[in-house]
Write an enzyme that holds these catalytic residues in place. Structure first.
Site, PDB file in Angstrom:
ATOM      1  N   PRO A   6      -6.037   0.346   5.052  1.00 49.64           N
ATOM      2  CA  PRO A   6      -5.672   0.736   4.195  1.00 49.64           C
ATOM      3  C   PRO A   6      -5.348   0.516   3.485  1.00 49.64           C
ATOM      4  O   PRO A   6      -4.269   0.401   3.304  1.00 49.64           O
ATOM      5  CB  PRO A   6      -6.484   2.829   3.860  1.00 49.64           C
ATOM      6  CG  PRO A   6      -6.785   2.774   5.397  1.00 49.64           C
ATOM      7  CD  PRO A   6      -6.042   1.737   6.086  1.00 49.64           C
ATOM      8  N   GLU A   7      -5.677  -0.151   1.590  1.00 50.11           N
ATOM      9  CA  GLU A   7      -4.237  -0.499   0.738  1.00 50.11           C
ATOM     10  C   GLU A   7      -4.621   0.319  -0.492  1.00 50.11           C
ATOM     11  O   GLU A   7      -5.109   1.258  -0.487  1.00 50.11           O
ATOM     12  CB  GLU A   7      -4.631  -2.443   0.661  1.00 50.11           C
ATOM     13  CG  GLU A   7      -4.590  -2.941   1.707  1.00 50.11           C
ATOM     14  CD  GLU A   7      -5.043  -4.232   1.551  1.00 50.11           C
ATOM     15  OE1 GLU A   7      -4.309  -4.467   0.265  1.00 50.11           O
ATOM     16  OE2 GLU A   7      -4.619  -5.279   2.762  1.00 50.11           O
ATOM     17  N   LYS A  67       1.496   2.900   0.162  1.00 52.87           N
ATOM     18  CA  LYS A  67      -0.195   3.415   1.127  1.00 52.87           C
ATOM     19  C   LYS A  67       0.201   4.899   1.559  1.00 52.87           C
ATOM     20  O   LYS A  67      -0.120   5.361   2.494  1.00 52.87           O
ATOM     21  CB  LYS A  67      -0.210   2.098   1.425  1.00 52.87           C
ATOM     22  CG  LYS A  67      -0.274   1.193   1.528  1.00 52.87           C
ATOM     23  CD  LYS A  67      -0.382  -0.485   2.928  1.00 52.87           C
ATOM     24  CE  LYS A  67      -0.494  -1.494   1.512  1.00 52.87           C
ATOM     25  NZ  LYS A  67      -0.345  -2.767   3.161  1.00 52.87           N
ATOM     26  N   HIS A  69     -10.845  11.744  18.081  1.00 53.86           N
ATOM     27  CA  HIS A  69      -9.210  11.489  17.208  1.00 53.86           C
ATOM     28  C   HIS A  69      -9.186  12.061  16.229  1.00 53.86           C
ATOM     29  O   HIS A  69      -8.188  11.315  15.795  1.00 53.86           O
ATOM     30  CB  HIS A  69      -9.423   9.422  16.808  1.00 53.86           C
ATOM     31  CG  HIS A  69     -10.036   8.656  18.082  1.00 53.86           C
ATOM     32  ND1 HIS A  69      -9.219   8.472  18.995  1.00 53.86           N
ATOM     33  CD2 HIS A  69     -11.460   7.686  18.517  1.00 53.86           C
ATOM     34  CE1 HIS A  69      -9.699   7.495  19.998  1.00 53.86           C
ATOM     35  NE2 HIS A  69     -10.844   7.112  19.666  1.00 53.86           N
ATOM     36  N   ARG A 128      -6.558   4.751  16.478  1.00 53.80           N
ATOM     37  CA  ARG A 128      -5.476   3.476  17.109  1.00 53.80           C
ATOM     38  C   ARG A 128      -3.959   4.351  17.261  1.00 53.80           C
ATOM     39  O   ARG A 128      -2.631   3.897  17.738  1.00 53.80           O
ATOM     40  CB  ARG A 128      -5.783   2.307  16.162  1.00 53.80           C
ATOM     41  CG  ARG A 128      -6.423   1.571  16.447  1.00 53.80           C
ATOM     42  CD  ARG A 128      -6.919   0.244  15.494  1.00 53.80           C
ATOM     43  NE  ARG A 128      -5.244  -0.893  16.372  1.00 53.80           N
ATOM     44  CZ  ARG A 128      -5.448  -2.123  15.371  1.00 53.80           C
ATOM     45  NH1 ARG A 128      -6.334  -2.454  15.133  1.00 53.80           N
ATOM     46  NH2 ARG A 128      -4.990  -2.436  16.289  1.00 53.80           N
ATOM     47  N   LYS A 145      13.189 -15.525  -4.711  1.00 54.18           N
ATOM     48  CA  LYS A 145      12.461 -15.215  -3.372  1.00 54.18           C
ATOM     49  C   LYS A 145      12.061 -16.719  -3.180  1.00 54.18           C
ATOM     50  O   LYS A 145      11.064 -17.822  -3.237  1.00 54.18           O
ATOM     51  CB  LYS A 145      11.337 -14.816  -3.481  1.00 54.18           C
ATOM     52  CG  LYS A 145      11.678 -13.153  -4.490  1.00 54.18           C
ATOM     53  CD  LYS A 145      12.525 -12.468  -2.826  1.00 54.18           C
ATOM     54  CE  LYS A 145      13.224 -10.953  -2.994  1.00 54.18           C
ATOM     55  NZ  LYS A 145      14.042 -11.015  -4.855  1.00 54.18           N
ATOM     56  N   ARG A 150      -0.592 -13.492   9.536  1.00 51.70           N
ATOM     57  CA  ARG A 150      -1.723 -12.796   9.044  1.00 51.70           C
ATOM     58  C   ARG A 150      -2.473 -13.992   8.763  1.00 51.70           C
ATOM     59  O   ARG A 150      -2.356 -15.305   7.935  1.00 51.70           O
ATOM     60  CB  ARG A 150      -0.952 -12.015   7.941  1.00 51.70           C
ATOM     61  CG  ARG A 150      -0.602 -11.303   8.091  1.00 51.70           C
ATOM     62  CD  ARG A 150      -0.704 -10.226   9.310  1.00 51.70           C
ATOM     63  NE  ARG A 150      -1.787  -9.242   8.919  1.00 51.70           N
ATOM     64  CZ  ARG A 150      -1.304  -8.273   7.623  1.00 51.70           C
ATOM     65  NH1 ARG A 150      -0.085  -7.799   7.570  1.00 51.70           N
ATOM     66  NH2 ARG A 150      -2.329  -7.164   7.187  1.00 51.70           N
TER      67      ARG A 150
END
EC number: 3.2.2.23
Length: 271
Positions: free
Chosen positions: A2-3, A58, A92, A111, A152, A261
């Site tokens: 989840p973001e 988050k 879970h 998880r 950056k 990613r």
């Protein structure tokens, strides 16, 4: 994982449903998440009232009586489930927060990458001290973003996903925001012009806002505490669209790997 939009939706739901409720007990079925659950959690918060719920990046943060702070991260597959009355426990269901009105919040995480810990106010400040800017703040604009990125040397997508620079943006919303801004994920962050930074800051806010309105993105595990799923995945331009035609130009969407990613983008639309 989840973001920001999904965590914002969950935080808002909890604010509406459990703010001002008294905690009648905490049941821990599995203490061994990626960070062990605070051992005396039931003793610390039983009988206390939830005064506020907010999001930082988050993380979901519950402010409780006596400067107690319950800090929750959903990890890769975690959920917070809102339940009424007695519930049959699932495999879970690691932590169950019960309330005096016979409702409960269940932390379910197949998880076990999630986190449930107790902090005090001082520890909360230290815990979030090196977090980056929240994208929805007024301060987050093109000028701020250009100054943030000017030194950056990493690619812009990695910069957007760096929690120490900007919080809450993961793989999905970095990819979608960059497409909307027409910026290639291959670009060096420090090379973006002011106009590009201005456009990107705007599209980050727009993308996150649209996702919240749509209930978030449900790909595998995410669901709201009520059990409702999100629909923003139906509006994706590039994420998960490898070898499919771009909605704008009909060019084939490309998939590459960046820092381990998956990155999806349109070679024609994004420069």
């Amino acid at each position: 994982m989840p973001e920001l939009p999904e965590v914002e939706i969950i935080s808002n739901f909890l604010f509406d449903k459990i703010k001002n409720k008294q905690i009648s007990g905490v049941t821990v079925n599995n203490w061994n998440l990626r960070v062990p659950i605070t051992q005396n959690i039931d003793d610390v918060i039983k009988g206390k009232v939830i005064n506020n719920i907010k999001r930082r990046g988050k993380y979901i943060i519950w402010h409780i009586d006596n400067d107690i702070v319950v800090t929750v991260h959903l990890g890769m597959s975690g959920k917070l489930i809102y339940a009424k009355g007695e519930q049959a426990q699932n495999k879970h269901d690691h932590v169950i927060f019960s309330f005096s009105d016979n409702t409960s919040i269940i932390f379910n995480d197949p998880r076990k990458f999630g986190l449930v810990i107790i902090l005090n106010k001082e520890q909360e400040v230290n815990f979030f001290n090196d977090f980056g800017i929240e994208p929805f703040t007024d301060e987050f604009n093109g000028d701020y973003l250009q100054k943030l990125l000017k030194s950056k040397k990493v690619n812009i997508k990695s910069a957007l996903m760096n929690n120490k620079l900007i919080v809450g943006i993961g793989n999905i919303y970095a990819s979608e925001s960059l497409f909307r801004a027409r910026i290639s994920p291959l670009r060096s962050a420090q090379d973006l012009t002011y106009k590009e930074c201005e456009k990107l800051a705007t599209e980050i806010k727009n993308t996150l806002s649209d996702a919240i309105i749509a209930g978030g993105s449900t790909l595998k595990d995410y669901a709201q505490p009520s059990g409702s799923v999100g629909y923003f995945q139906n509006s994706f331009y590039v994420y998960g669209k490898v070898q499919k035609p771009c909605k704008i130009c009909n060019n084939t969407i490309t998939l590459i790997r960046q820092n381990g990613r998956s990155t999806y983008f349109c070679n024609a639309c994004q420069n």
